[in-house]
Design a protein around this motif. Structure first.
Motif, PDB file in Angstrom:
ATOM      1  N   PRO A  26      93.827  66.749 -13.591  1.00 34.85           N
ATOM      2  CA  PRO A  26      92.543  66.907 -12.901  1.00 34.85           C
ATOM      3  C   PRO A  26      92.567  66.339 -11.487  1.00 34.85           C
ATOM      4  N   LEU A  27      93.265  65.239 -11.292  1.00 38.01           N
ATOM      5  CA  LEU A  27      93.368  64.644  -9.966  1.00 38.01           C
ATOM      6  C   LEU A  27      94.125  65.585  -9.029  1.00 38.01           C
ATOM      7  N   ALA A  28      95.225  66.141  -9.491  1.00 39.71           N
ATOM      8  CA  ALA A  28      95.997  67.077  -8.667  1.00 39.71           C
ATOM      9  C   ALA A  28      95.161  68.301  -8.329  1.00 39.71           C
ATOM     10  N   SER A  29      94.404  68.787  -9.296  1.00 39.23           N
ATOM     11  CA  SER A  29      93.539  69.945  -9.060  1.00 39.23           C
ATOM     12  C   SER A  29      92.458  69.617  -8.040  1.00 39.23           C
ATOM     13  N   ALA A  30      91.871  68.438  -8.145  1.00 45.72           N
ATOM     14  CA  ALA A  30      90.846  68.011  -7.192  1.00 45.72           C
ATOM     15  C   ALA A  30      91.432  67.859  -5.795  1.00 45.72           C
ATOM     16  N   LEU A  31      92.650  67.311  -5.697  1.00 49.45           N
ATOM     17  CA  LEU A  31      93.304  67.165  -4.395  1.00 49.45           C
ATOM     18  C   LEU A  31      93.603  68.522  -3.781  1.00 49.45           C
ATOM     19  N   ALA A  32      94.062  69.478  -4.590  1.00 49.63           N
ATOM     20  CA  ALA A  32      94.346  70.824  -4.089  1.00 49.63           C
ATOM     21  C   ALA A  32      93.065  71.486  -3.604  1.00 49.63           C
ATOM     22  N   ALA A  33      91.984  71.342  -4.362  1.00 49.05           N
ATOM     23  CA  ALA A  33      90.703  71.930  -3.963  1.00 49.05           C
ATOM     24  C   ALA A  33      90.208  71.300  -2.664  1.00 49.05           C
ATOM     25  N   SER A  34      90.405  69.997  -2.531  1.00 46.79           N
ATOM     26  CA  SER A  34      90.007  69.296  -1.316  1.00 46.79           C
ATOM     27  C   SER A  34      90.809  69.785  -0.116  1.00 46.79           C
ATOM     28  N   GLU A  35      92.117  69.979  -0.315  1.00 43.68           N
ATOM     29  CA  GLU A  35      92.981  70.495   0.755  1.00 43.68           C
ATOM     30  C   GLU A  35      92.591  71.925   1.121  1.00 43.68           C
ATOM     31  N   ASP A  36      92.308  72.755   0.112  1.00 43.19           N
ATOM     32  CA  ASP A  36      91.858  74.125   0.373  1.00 43.19           C
ATOM     33  C   ASP A  36      90.595  74.108   1.227  1.00 43.19           C
ATOM     34  N   ALA A  37      89.628  73.292   0.844  1.00 40.48           N
ATOM     35  CA  ALA A  37      88.369  73.211   1.582  1.00 40.48           C
ATOM     36  C   ALA A  37      88.594  72.740   3.014  1.00 40.48           C
ATOM     37  N   ALA A  38      89.455  71.740   3.185  1.00 43.01           N
ATOM     38  CA  ALA A  38      89.744  71.226   4.523  1.00 43.01           C
ATOM     39  C   ALA A  38      90.412  72.282   5.396  1.00 43.01           C
ATOM     40  N   MET A  39      91.355  73.020   4.829  1.00 42.94           N
ATOM     41  CA  MET A  39      92.056  74.045   5.601  1.00 42.94           C
ATOM     42  C   MET A  39      91.130  75.220   5.931  1.00 42.94           C
ATOM     43  N   LEU A  40      90.270  75.610   5.001  1.00 40.91           N
ATOM     44  CA  LEU A  40      89.317  76.687   5.283  1.00 40.91           C
ATOM     45  C   LEU A  40      88.310  76.263   6.353  1.00 40.91           C
ATOM     46  N   LYS A  41      87.915  75.004   6.328  1.00 44.87           N
ATOM     47  CA  LYS A  41      87.009  74.492   7.362  1.00 44.87           C
ATOM     48  C   LYS A  41      87.708  74.506   8.721  1.00 44.87           C
ATOM     49  N   LEU A  42      88.967  74.054   8.757  1.00 44.01           N
ATOM     50  CA  LEU A  42      89.737  74.076   9.998  1.00 44.01           C
ATOM     51  C   LEU A  42      89.898  75.506  10.502  1.00 44.01           C
ATOM     52  N   ALA A  43      90.240  76.421   9.604  1.00 49.16           N
ATOM     53  CA  ALA A  43      90.422  77.822   9.990  1.00 49.16           C
ATOM     54  C   ALA A  43      89.124  78.417  10.524  1.00 49.16           C
ATOM     55  N   SER A  44      88.011  78.103   9.885  1.00 48.83           N
ATOM     56  CA  SER A  44      86.715  78.628  10.331  1.00 48.83           C
ATOM     57  C   SER A  44      86.330  78.064  11.694  1.00 48.83           C
ATOM     58  N   SER A  45      86.487  76.762  11.855  1.00 47.38           N
ATOM     59  CA  SER A  45      86.092  76.134  13.121  1.00 47.38           C
ATOM     60  C   SER A  45      87.023  76.526  14.270  1.00 47.38           C
ATOM     61  N   SER A  46      88.213  76.991  13.955  1.00 48.90           N
ATOM     62  CA  SER A  46      89.178  77.399  14.987  1.00 48.90           C
ATOM     63  C   SER A  46      89.103  78.894  15.280  1.00 48.90           C
ATOM     64  N   GLY A  47      88.264  79.611  14.552  1.00 47.74           N
ATOM     65  CA  GLY A  47      88.102  81.043  14.792  1.00 47.74           C
ATOM     66  C   GLY A  47      89.057  81.927  14.020  1.00 47.74           C
ATOM     67  N   CYS A  48      89.917  81.359  13.208  1.00 48.66           N
ATOM     68  CA  CYS A  48      90.920  82.141  12.476  1.00 48.66           C
ATOM     69  C   CYS A  48      90.283  83.138  11.504  1.00 48.66           C
ATOM     70  N   MET A  49      89.159  82.733  10.900  1.00 54.64           N
ATOM     71  CA  MET A  49      88.531  83.572   9.885  1.00 54.64           C
ATOM     72  C   MET A  49      87.838  84.793  10.497  1.00 54.64           C
ATOM     73  N   SER A  50      87.769  84.850  11.825  1.00 54.87           N
ATOM     74  CA  SER A  50      87.223  86.041  12.481  1.00 54.87           C
ATOM     75  C   SER A  50      88.144  87.240  12.291  1.00 54.87           C
ATOM     76  N   CYS A  51      89.430  86.976  12.145  1.00 55.45           N
ATOM     77  CA  CYS A  51      90.414  88.053  12.025  1.00 55.45           C
ATOM     78  C   CYS A  51      91.165  88.068  10.697  1.00 55.45           C
ATOM     79  N   HIS A  52      91.213  86.958  10.009  1.00 53.25           N
ATOM     80  CA  HIS A  52      91.993  86.838   8.778  1.00 53.25           C
ATOM     81  C   HIS A  52      91.106  86.524   7.584  1.00 53.25           C
ATOM     82  N   HIS A  53      91.584  86.885   6.415  1.00 57.96           N
ATOM     83  CA  HIS A  53      90.997  86.503   5.139  1.00 57.96           C
ATOM     84  C   HIS A  53      92.113  85.898   4.296  1.00 57.96           C
ATOM     85  N   VAL A  54      91.755  85.138   3.284  1.00 57.23           N
ATOM     86  CA  VAL A  54      92.766  84.577   2.398  1.00 57.23           C
ATOM     87  C   VAL A  54      93.312  85.664   1.489  1.00 57.23           C
ATOM     88  N   GLU A  55      92.422  86.469   0.933  1.00 54.48           N
ATOM     89  CA  GLU A  55      92.796  87.478  -0.058  1.00 54.48           C
ATOM     90  C   GLU A  55      92.977  88.856   0.559  1.00 54.48           C
TER      91      GLU A  55
END
Length: 131
Positions: free
Chosen positions: A19-48
């Motif tokens: 559960p700790l590893a899963s929580a850490l992965a989810a936290s990293e996913d959220a942090a990277m998606l926030k970084l991607a959004s704030s940097s404009g990456c999500m304007s052109c890219h999607h994860v899926e």
């Protein structure tokens, strides 16, 4: 301590860590998606793969799971992709033809630091299908 008791303790510790590893992965996913959004990456890219833009066309840039699949395990992939994020790509060398509607990625030096681009690329290359 018997071998069986030692093995049981290892298995219990591993089970408690999941559960700790899963929580850490989810936290990293959220942090990277926030970084991607704030940097404009999500304007052109999607994860899926399969996401469509408002015009019904594929996104401007390739899906990051496709990028992950294409570059996983390649030496220097992260360095090459980070350089592309920072400097842009050549419109005459489009290797995502038919999968993305954009011909080239513009330079992103004004939108993201090289250190953050490196972190984001590392996360993208590490994406697993279906995660």
């Amino acid at each position: 301590m018997t071998h069986r008791l030692h093995l049981r303790r290892i298995l219990l510790a591993a089970g408690a860590a999941l559960p700790l590893a899963s929580a850490l992965a989810a936290s990293e996913d959220a942090a990277m998606l926030k970084l991607a959004s704030s940097s404009g990456c999500m304007s052109c890219h999607h994860v899926e793969r399969g996401a469509k833009g408002p015009d019904g066309l594929p996104p401007v840039g390739p899906a990051w799971r496709d990028v992950s699949a294409k570059y996983r395990g390649q030496p220097e992939a992260e360095a090459r992709l980070t350089a592309t994020v920072m400097s842009g790509s050549n419109p005459y060398d489009s290797h995502w033809k038919g999968q993305a509607s954009g011909l080239a990625m513009p330079p992103n030096r004004v939108a993201i630091s090289e250190a953050d681009a490196r972190r984001l690329v590392h996360w993208i290359v590490g994406l697993e299908r279906g995660r």
